[in-house]
Design a protein around this motif. Structure first.
Motif, mmCIF file in Angstrom:
data_model
loop_
_atom_site.group_PDB
_atom_site.id
_atom_site.type_symbol
_atom_site.label_atom_id
_atom_site.label_comp_id
_atom_site.label_asym_id
_atom_site.label_seq_id
_atom_site.Cartn_x
_atom_site.Cartn_y
_atom_site.Cartn_z
ATOM 1 N N THR A 133 38.902 31.672 73.670
ATOM 2 C CA THR A 133 38.796 31.689 72.210
ATOM 3 C C THR A 133 37.454 31.150 71.736
ATOM 4 O O THR A 133 36.970 31.527 70.661
ATOM 5 N N ALA A 134 36.830 30.287 72.531
ATOM 6 C CA ALA A 134 35.550 29.710 72.120
ATOM 7 C C ALA A 134 34.445 30.754 72.059
ATOM 8 O O ALA A 134 33.559 30.691 71.208
ATOM 9 N N GLY A 135 34.491 31.717 72.954
ATOM 10 C CA GLY A 135 33.487 32.774 72.935
ATOM 11 C C GLY A 135 32.204 32.389 73.647
ATOM 12 O O GLY A 135 32.082 31.310 74.221
ATOM 13 N N PRO A 136 31.207 33.253 73.590
ATOM 14 C CA PRO A 136 30.003 33.093 74.417
ATOM 15 C C PRO A 136 29.108 31.917 74.044
ATOM 16 O O PRO A 136 28.285 31.489 74.845
ATOM 17 N N ALA A 137 29.232 31.411 72.810
ATOM 18 C CA ALA A 137 28.391 30.285 72.393
ATOM 19 C C ALA A 137 29.229 29.046 72.092
ATOM 20 O O ALA A 137 28.744 28.110 71.456
ATOM 21 N N GLY A 138 30.468 29.037 72.579
ATOM 22 C CA GLY A 138 31.359 27.928 72.270
ATOM 23 C C GLY A 138 30.975 26.621 72.937
ATOM 24 O O GLY A 138 31.212 25.540 72.380
ATOM 25 N N LYS A 197 27.668 26.092 74.368
ATOM 26 C CA LYS A 197 26.291 25.862 73.946
ATOM 27 C C LYS A 197 25.669 27.195 73.581
ATOM 28 O O LYS A 197 26.109 28.258 74.026
ATOM 29 N N GLY A 198 24.628 27.137 72.778
ATOM 30 C CA GLY A 198 23.931 28.347 72.390
ATOM 31 C C GLY A 198 23.168 28.969 73.544
ATOM 32 O O GLY A 198 22.875 28.311 74.545
ATOM 33 N N ARG A 199 22.811 30.239 73.369
ATOM 34 C CA ARG A 199 22.165 30.997 74.440
ATOM 35 C C ARG A 199 20.676 31.185 74.221
ATOM 36 O O ARG A 199 19.986 31.774 75.050
ATOM 37 N N ASN A 200 20.162 30.686 73.109
ATOM 38 C CA ASN A 200 18.732 30.805 72.807
ATOM 39 C C ASN A 200 18.366 29.700 71.828
ATOM 40 O O ASN A 200 19.226 28.941 71.373
ATOM 41 N N THR A 201 17.088 29.600 71.505
ATOM 42 C CA THR A 201 16.648 28.514 70.641
ATOM 43 C C THR A 201 17.208 28.643 69.228
ATOM 44 O O THR A 201 17.391 27.633 68.540
ATOM 45 N N PHE A 220 20.423 25.270 72.032
ATOM 46 C CA PHE A 220 20.952 24.957 73.360
ATOM 47 C C PHE A 220 21.857 23.734 73.363
ATOM 48 O O PHE A 220 22.593 23.504 74.318
ATOM 49 N N ARG A 221 21.809 22.938 72.279
ATOM 50 C CA ARG A 221 22.718 21.816 72.119
ATOM 51 C C ARG A 221 23.541 21.986 70.834
ATOM 52 O O ARG A 221 23.800 21.029 70.102
ATOM 53 N N THR A 222 23.899 23.242 70.589
ATOM 54 C CA THR A 222 24.715 23.589 69.425
ATOM 55 C C THR A 222 25.859 24.478 69.881
ATOM 56 O O THR A 222 25.658 25.411 70.671
#
Length: 312
Positions: A75-80, A82-86, A90-92
């Motif tokens: 359910t969190a998904g691909p950025a659940g 941490k983020g994948r780019n600036t 990366f800490r979001t």
């Protein structure tokens, strides 16, 4: 600015000037004095803060739901995590398509003041462009400053329509402070021409208590702030776009069709299920809800047939 007469249907606003770019194009009853004051703030400065818009109980429920969803990778998904780019950070941590994940979040996309502002500034039938949570963790760097309508990569000639293309809200689930990653904005930057870029010292953090709303227009320069504190900063964000452009999130596919009947009708409409204007978004001459009902009926019939065959 007080109540304005609408522009005539064929009028093209100038590239600069708040009155021309933010004037409404559809007739309406005059807003209440309170809503008019919010309209005036947005027109003059590109944003307004609506403090304590949601109760502590609603805020607590939303925070608990974000935590529950974030704990499940599916359910969190691909950025659940941490983020994948600036830009995502990366800490979001981000949860996308909140309308499809829980009914707890519905009220945050449907606040009456936000809808009143949207009804004033945008065309009838506007859609949800994006609906997500953003959790900025300690140590996160400041996000690149940007304005939201840039995602469509339209040229300078379209800048005059930028304010009417997308409006957004940031909803604080944690207090916004000067050090914990509060959204930073450049007041009045919605009035700039397309060649001006803000200097770092022109940006200010939006300080507001949990439960408050930052409402802003798409040409306002803004970004997530650096989190120099020892705690995370959680917020929800909803963006609304005109009915005649493609939303950033494809919510017709992201939200389970079988959940539509559980949702507030206004929210369902803003996902793209209401035919607008009056021909935008129809399916074979009928509404998207009709098409979904037809597909669900076919799907359920096939599943029933599979179960019956399995019994043999």
């Amino acid at each position: 600015m007080s109540y304005q007469r609408p522009l005539s249907g064929g009028s093209i606003p100038r590239e600069t000037g708040a009155d021309s770019r933010l004037a409404r194009t559809y007739s309406s009853s005059p807003p209440t004095p309170r809503i008019q004051s919010l309209i005036d703030e947005v027109t003059a400065h590109g944003y307004v803060v609506i403090r304590n818009a949601f109760s502590p109980a609603s805020v607590a429920a939303a925070k608990a739901e974000v935590a529950r969803l974030s704990a499940d990778p599916e359910t969190a998904g691909p950025a659940g995590a941490k983020g994948r780019n600036t830009f995502e950070g990366f800490r979001t941590q981000r949860l996308y398509a909140l309308a499809g994940k829980s009914r707890v979040f519905d009220e945050f996309a449907l606040h009456e003041d936000v809808l009143a502002l949207n009804d004033w500034f945008m065309d009838p039938g506007y859609l949800i462009n994006s609906f997500q949570s953003i959790n900025i963790l300690p140590g996160e760097k400041a996000q690149t400053m940007h304005y939201d309508h840039g995602v469509w990569l339209m040229g300078i000639a379209w800048m005059a329509w930028g304010e009417r293309r997308v409006h957004g809200v940031m909803i604080a689930l944690d207090d916004y402070t000067a050090t914990n990653g509060a959204t930073v904005i450049v007041p009045d930057s919605h009035l700039w021409d397309s060649r001006r870029v803000p200097k770092p010292e022109e940006a200010i953090p939006v300080i507001m208590p949990a439960g408050s709303i930052l409402y802003f227009v798409s040409l306002l320069w803004h970004g997530g702030g650096a989190n120099r504190s020892d705690k995370s900063r959680l917020a929800l964000t909803a963006q609304y776009c005109q009915p005649w452009i493609r939303p950033m999130e494809n919510l017709i596919l992201a939200v389970d069709w079988e959940k539509l009947d559980e949702m507030p009708p206004r929210l369902v409409d803003m996902l793209g299920y209401k035919v607008g204007n009056p021909f935008l978004g129809f399916v074979d001459g009928k509404s998207p809800r009709w098409a979904v009902a037809r597909l669900l009926k076919k799907y359920r019939g096939e599943k029933k047939e599979e179960k019956e065959k399995a019994k043999l």
